[in-house]
Design a protein around this motif. Sequence first.
Motif, PDB file in Angstrom:
ATOM      1  N   UNK A  75      28.234  -7.697 -21.898  1.00 42.39           N
ATOM      2  CA  UNK A  75      29.096  -8.788 -21.421  1.00 42.39           C
ATOM      3  C   UNK A  75      30.392  -8.869 -22.233  1.00 42.39           C
ATOM      4  N   UNK A  76      30.328  -8.527 -23.500  1.00 40.66           N
ATOM      5  CA  UNK A  76      31.527  -8.511 -24.336  1.00 40.66           C
ATOM      6  C   UNK A  76      32.573  -7.583 -23.730  1.00 40.66           C
ATOM      7  N   UNK A  77      32.154  -6.431 -23.275  1.00 41.99           N
ATOM      8  CA  UNK A  77      33.096  -5.486 -22.654  1.00 41.99           C
ATOM      9  C   UNK A  77      33.530  -5.966 -21.275  1.00 41.99           C
ATOM     10  N   UNK A  78      32.617  -6.558 -20.517  1.00 45.06           N
ATOM     11  CA  UNK A  78      32.995  -7.072 -19.200  1.00 45.06           C
ATOM     12  C   UNK A  78      33.991  -8.225 -19.317  1.00 45.06           C
ATOM     13  N   UNK A  79      33.829  -9.034 -20.358  1.00 45.35           N
ATOM     14  CA  UNK A  79      34.688 -10.210 -20.512  1.00 45.35           C
ATOM     15  C   UNK A  79      36.078  -9.854 -21.050  1.00 45.35           C
ATOM     16  N   UNK A 110      29.019  -5.558 -31.634  1.00 40.83           N
ATOM     17  CA  UNK A 110      27.772  -6.069 -32.180  1.00 40.83           C
ATOM     18  C   UNK A 110      27.985  -7.269 -33.082  1.00 40.83           C
ATOM     19  N   UNK A 111      29.018  -7.223 -33.909  1.00 41.99           N
ATOM     20  CA  UNK A 111      29.334  -8.350 -34.795  1.00 41.99           C
ATOM     21  C   UNK A 111      29.606  -9.610 -33.972  1.00 41.99           C
ATOM     22  N   UNK A 112      30.404  -9.470 -32.930  1.00 44.19           N
ATOM     23  CA  UNK A 112      30.775 -10.631 -32.117  1.00 44.19           C
ATOM     24  C   UNK A 112      29.554 -11.267 -31.458  1.00 44.19           C
ATOM     25  N   UNK A 113      28.662 -10.433 -30.942  1.00 44.16           N
ATOM     26  CA  UNK A 113      27.492 -10.969 -30.247  1.00 44.16           C
ATOM     27  C   UNK A 113      26.523 -11.610 -31.232  1.00 44.16           C
ATOM     28  N   UNK A 114      26.285 -10.968 -32.358  1.00 47.52           N
ATOM     29  CA  UNK A 114      25.399 -11.558 -33.366  1.00 47.52           C
ATOM     30  C   UNK A 114      25.958 -12.889 -33.859  1.00 47.52           C
TER      31      UNK A 114
END
Length: 534
Positions: A75-79, A110-114
């Motif tokens: 989702x980070x890449x989709x957003x 990974x950092x952003x999602x965590x």
Amino acid sequence: MSALETDVLVVGGGLGGVAATLAALEAGQRVVLVEQYAWLGGQLTSQAVPLDEHSWIEQFGATSRYRRLRDGIRDYYRDWYPLTAAARADATLNPGNGLVSRMCAEPRAGVAVIDAMLAPHRSARRLTLIQPAVAVSADVHHDRIRAVTVRGLDDDRETEIVARFVVDATELGDLLPLTGAEYVTGFEARADTGEPSAPEEAQPHNQQAFSWCFVVDHVEGDHTIDRPVDYDTWRAVQPDFWGAPMISLTGPDPRTLETLTRTFTPGASRADAVADQGKDPGDRELWTFRRILSRDNLLPGAIPSDLVLVNWPMIDYLGGTIVDVPADEVARHEAAARQQSLSMLYWLQTEAPRPDGGTGFPGLRLRGDVTQGPDGLAMAPYIRESRRIKARTTVTENDLSIALRGHGDPFTTPDSVGIGMYRIDLHPSSGGDNYLDIASVPFEIPLGILVPRRIENLLAGSKNVGTTHITNGAIRLHPVEWNIGEAAGALAAFCIDRAALPGAVHSTPALLREFQTSLTRDGVELHWPDVRGY
């Protein structure tokens, strides 16, 4: 010295530590999380290594929280990224189209999602994060940890943390010597484990290589780094079993040990290939092997080049171990490992064979902005092997090896707290051993490997569990480390709620069943489905 009191202390913010923290928080406990580096996520982020996973990961074989991490990265890449329509619509988007796994992505994703997964708990002040900091001492009384003292790396400020339960989720099992917990390192003796691949005598300082990874892209111009100070030394290194200088594209095939020369072709594209290490190791073309961002997934012109992680055999550091040696020796080995990695990069830029018959790729650019570590490399070394607790249960080669078991059915255990799968994949070692690669079965994770034999309120939450040097090679990978950490955090919370100790949960059938039921309710798979035909 300041002081804190909490329900659960988690030391180490790698994947196991993050998972332990989430599990304890979501069970209603207060948590203090201590991490050495600026990024949470360990091997996924500060060490920069994309997820190593089994072939069935998109269907089953992971916890619900681990799937939240994977889904969040997609989702980070989709957003935020200008994906092509096809990439945006792909439910199993692999941002890098790398062939090491079906989820290759940049460390910052990974950092952003965590950080996002932990954010609500920080806002509610249920989670206290101490970062960057390391544990320096422990107060242990009658086989129970009363407190752990940590020191900030930016300001040398010390904090004593009193906790009911402590999870050691450090990359090297740092709390084990501090607390006096019994542990082992390196190769055990065959007589101790019954493993046919173990040596006759124990070799505690014979441990898997660590690596200092880095990221490159390839653009116009000359981006050659300064010649590393020790380049000539590294250019001459050639272990007896390697078949060529290490600084090259030639080395042993991990599975066959035959000498193999790989290719490296900046800009190579295998967008239609699906990562499946069970069928194709994916490492014959190194540009696509651990690619973490692919131009094929983005609109034309979005980025000038793919981003590729260099985590290859050629940067495995064999010169010594960083476990249970003096601090100055640790620093020396870490600096040497960085020199080895920089030498590999310099060789790629100046001497590597090109498809057109020339040598060197001066357009290779070191992307230290992607990793934010020393010398433009990853923030932390990639750790494959830790100190390991002497646990109530130890998983051995005899439990996992298909050849020794005589079949490929899963390894089962009545105290399962999760499942995992990976070949026993041991990299060359500080003792001069070549790869050891053993086909292994899917396995259940025994609760007993998390529980020390003596210390009552300490739990292992990373690669420091009750494995051997050999079986560590199957249990050290990302989704298994996450599951181990999640089980450790959930067990700490369960023990607080039931006024019980981990040893009692392990040995009391009714408590064990109740704990396993709670894990299942929280989305932890305890048993493998029938994988025949997959």
